[in-house]
Design a protein around this motif. Structure first.
Motif, short mmCIF file in Angstrom:
data_model
loop_
_atom_site.label_atom_id
_atom_site.label_comp_id
_atom_site.label_asym_id
_atom_site.label_seq_id
_atom_site.Cartn_x
_atom_site.Cartn_y
_atom_site.Cartn_z
N ASP A 65 0.83 -1.19 0.00
CA ASP A 65 0.00 0.00 0.00
C ASP A 65 0.87 1.25 0.00
O ASP A 65 0.63 2.20 -0.73
CB ASP A 65 -0.89 -0.03 1.24
N GLN A 66 1.94 1.18 0.83
CA GLN A 66 2.83 2.32 0.93
C GLN A 66 3.57 2.57 -0.38
O GLN A 66 3.74 3.70 -0.81
CB GLN A 66 3.85 2.07 2.03
N ARG A 67 3.99 1.48 -0.97
CA ARG A 67 4.72 1.61 -2.21
C ARG A 67 3.82 2.21 -3.30
O ARG A 67 4.23 3.06 -4.07
CB ARG A 67 5.25 0.25 -2.67
N ALA A 68 2.58 1.72 -3.33
CA ALA A 68 1.64 2.24 -4.32
C ALA A 68 1.41 3.74 -4.10
O ALA A 68 1.32 4.51 -5.05
CB ALA A 68 0.32 1.48 -4.23
N LYS A 69 1.33 4.12 -2.81
CA LYS A 69 1.12 5.54 -2.49
C LYS A 69 2.31 6.38 -2.93
O LYS A 69 2.15 7.47 -3.48
CB LYS A 69 0.90 5.71 -0.98
N ALA A 70 3.50 5.87 -2.65
CA ALA A 70 4.72 6.60 -3.00
C ALA A 70 4.79 6.79 -4.52
O ALA A 70 5.14 7.86 -5.02
CB ALA A 70 5.95 5.85 -2.51
N ARG A 71 4.40 5.74 -5.23
CA ARG A 71 4.41 5.78 -6.68
C ARG A 71 3.40 6.80 -7.21
O ARG A 71 3.68 7.58 -8.12
CB ARG A 71 4.03 4.39 -7.20
N ARG A 72 2.23 6.77 -6.57
CA ARG A 72 1.17 7.69 -6.98
C ARG A 72 1.59 9.14 -6.74
O ARG A 72 1.32 10.00 -7.57
CB ARG A 72 -0.11 7.34 -6.18
N SER A 73 2.27 9.39 -5.62
CA SER A 73 2.64 10.77 -5.35
C SER A 73 3.77 11.21 -6.29
O SER A 73 3.83 12.35 -6.72
CB SER A 73 2.99 10.98 -3.87
N LEU A 74 4.65 10.28 -6.60
CA LEU A 74 5.72 10.59 -7.56
C LEU A 74 5.12 10.93 -8.92
O LEU A 74 5.58 11.81 -9.63
CB LEU A 74 6.68 9.40 -7.67
N GLU A 75 4.06 10.19 -9.26
CA GLU A 75 3.38 10.42 -10.54
C GLU A 75 2.78 11.83 -10.58
O GLU A 75 2.90 12.54 -11.58
CB GLU A 75 2.30 9.35 -10.70
N LEU A 76 2.15 12.22 -9.47
CA LEU A 76 1.56 13.56 -9.42
C LEU A 76 2.65 14.63 -9.51
O LEU A 76 2.50 15.64 -10.20
CB LEU A 76 0.75 13.75 -8.13
N GLU A 77 3.75 14.39 -8.81
CA GLU A 77 4.84 15.35 -8.83
C GLU A 77 5.48 15.46 -10.21
O GLU A 77 5.89 16.52 -10.64
CB GLU A 77 5.90 14.98 -7.80
N LEU A 78 5.53 14.31 -10.89
CA LEU A 78 6.11 14.28 -12.23
C LEU A 78 5.24 15.10 -13.19
O LEU A 78 5.74 15.83 -14.05
CB LEU A 78 6.24 12.83 -12.70
N ARG A 79 3.94 14.95 -13.02
CA ARG A 79 3.00 15.71 -13.83
C ARG A 79 3.28 17.21 -13.68
O ARG A 79 3.29 17.97 -14.64
CB ARG A 79 1.57 15.38 -13.39
N GLN A 80 3.54 17.59 -12.45
CA GLN A 80 3.84 18.98 -12.15
C GLN A 80 5.20 19.40 -12.72
O GLN A 80 5.36 20.50 -13.23
CB GLN A 80 3.90 19.16 -10.63
N ALA A 81 6.14 18.48 -12.60
CA ALA A 81 7.52 18.78 -13.02
C ALA A 81 7.60 19.19 -14.49
O ALA A 81 8.45 19.99 -14.88
CB ALA A 81 8.43 17.58 -12.76
N ILE A 82 6.68 18.64 -15.31
CA ILE A 82 6.71 18.95 -16.74
C ILE A 82 6.53 20.45 -16.96
O ILE A 82 7.08 21.03 -17.88
CB ILE A 82 5.61 18.16 -17.50
N THR A 83 5.77 21.08 -16.06
CA THR A 83 5.51 22.51 -16.26
C THR A 83 6.27 23.43 -15.30
O THR A 83 6.34 24.63 -15.54
CB THR A 83 4.00 22.81 -16.12
#
Ligand code: C2E
Ligand code: CA
Ligand code: CA
Ligand code: CA
Length: 274
Positions: free
Chosen positions: A17-35
């Protein structure tokens, strides 16, 4: 024992669960990083082995994370691929790389990695054309690096390759020798270049079969008018062997790691003056 088992199971579940959460938050941050400017394309020079001149530079993504420092593309590209974010990310890199390469001497090409996910998207050739048009970079100065993984799919992959070729861009087969490698791929599509994976270069001076494999790839490539780039060249000994084997280009820490756009501009200027 039964209670223990259950505890282990719960622990495991919590871990997942924790790993999935970490991945999900990294994904959101990556989305942001593009801009938000925390993504940057670095460039690694690729040299002609014979005369040592820089023939192209490969764009390699860098993510400077606010708290975690540099995150390797090996970590965030798979996340981008799973979430579909890779299309946006890939387009960002294409645009950035083409816009940068316009400033380079006209004989220096730029190479951009294309993820298999991006490759399967219907709009890839349109997106490539858009990046070329927006930057003014001639198609002949853009090289797309694709991996064998896209080729095992079907004939649609071949159609896509031909479509890209029609634009005038060059196509390189990346990481050759890893994964689903088969020499038959080289017959199915006329690549401009084969990039021989670092794992073979690493052992090329050793007692194993690496140098014979490299020799075979170089021979096949030469017979079909394809260039060969050795990846991950770190020593003079490797360079010399590759030269003897007839490999045409090299890339690796022996000459330079991937460097910032500003550094690559300086390098290309001084390199030309030599
Ligand atoms: P790759 O396309 O095989 O890129 C070569 C990798 O080897 C790069 O790692 C490069 O920095 C590293 N390398 C170059 N020379 C040497 C050497 O002499 N020794 C060693 N040990 N390593 C060397 P990097 O930049 O961490 O990228 C890793 C992978 O991430 C790339 O492998 C590529 O598959 C992927 N990647 C990077 N940027 C992009 C991108 O914009 N789009 C896509 N789809 N994938 C990317
Ligand atoms: Ca590559
Ligand atoms: Ca590679
Ligand atoms: Ca590789």
């Amino acid at each position: 024992a039964k209670a223990d088992g259950r505890r282990t199971y719960r622990f495991f579940e919590a871990g997942m669960d924790q790993r999935a959460k970490a991945r999900r938050s990294l994904e959101l941050e990556l989305r942001q990083a593009i801009t938000d400017g925390s993504l940057e394309t670095y460039y690694q020079p690729v040299l002609n082995i014979e005369d040592g001149k820089i023939s192209s530079c490969e764009a390699l993504l860098r993510w400077r994370h606010r708290e975690r420092g540099m995150i390797s593309p090996a970590e965030f590209i798979p996340i981008a691929e799973d979430s579909g974010l890779i299309n946006e990310l890939g387009q960002w890199v294409l645009n950035a790389a083409c816009a940068e390469a316009v400033n380079w001497p006209a004989h220096v090409r730029v190479a951009v990695n294309i993820s298999p996910v991006q490759f399967r998207s219907q709009s890839l050739s349109l997106n490539v054309a858009a990046a070329l048009a927006a930057s003014g970079l001639p198609a002949s100065r853009l090289e797309l690096e694709i991996t064998e993984a896209v080729l095992i799919r079907d004939d649609a992959a071949l159609d896509a390759l031909h479509q890209l070729r029609k634009l005038g861009v060059r196509i390189a087969l990346d990481d050759f020798g890893t994964g689903y490698s088969s020499l038959s791929y080289l017959q199915r599509f006329p690549f401009d270049k084969i990039k021989i994976d670092r794992s073979f270069i690493k052992d090329i001076a050793g007692p194993g079969a690496s140098s014979s494999i490299v020799q075979a790839v170089v021979n096949i490539a030469a017979a079909s008018d394809m260039m060969t780039t050795a990846e991950g060249v770190e020593t003079e000994q490797q360079r010399n062997l590759l030269y003897i084997l007839g490999c045409t280009e090299m890339q690796g820490y022996l000459f330079s790691p991937a460097i910032s756009a500003a550094d690559v501009r300086r390098l290309l200027l001084s390199h030309r003056a030599r």
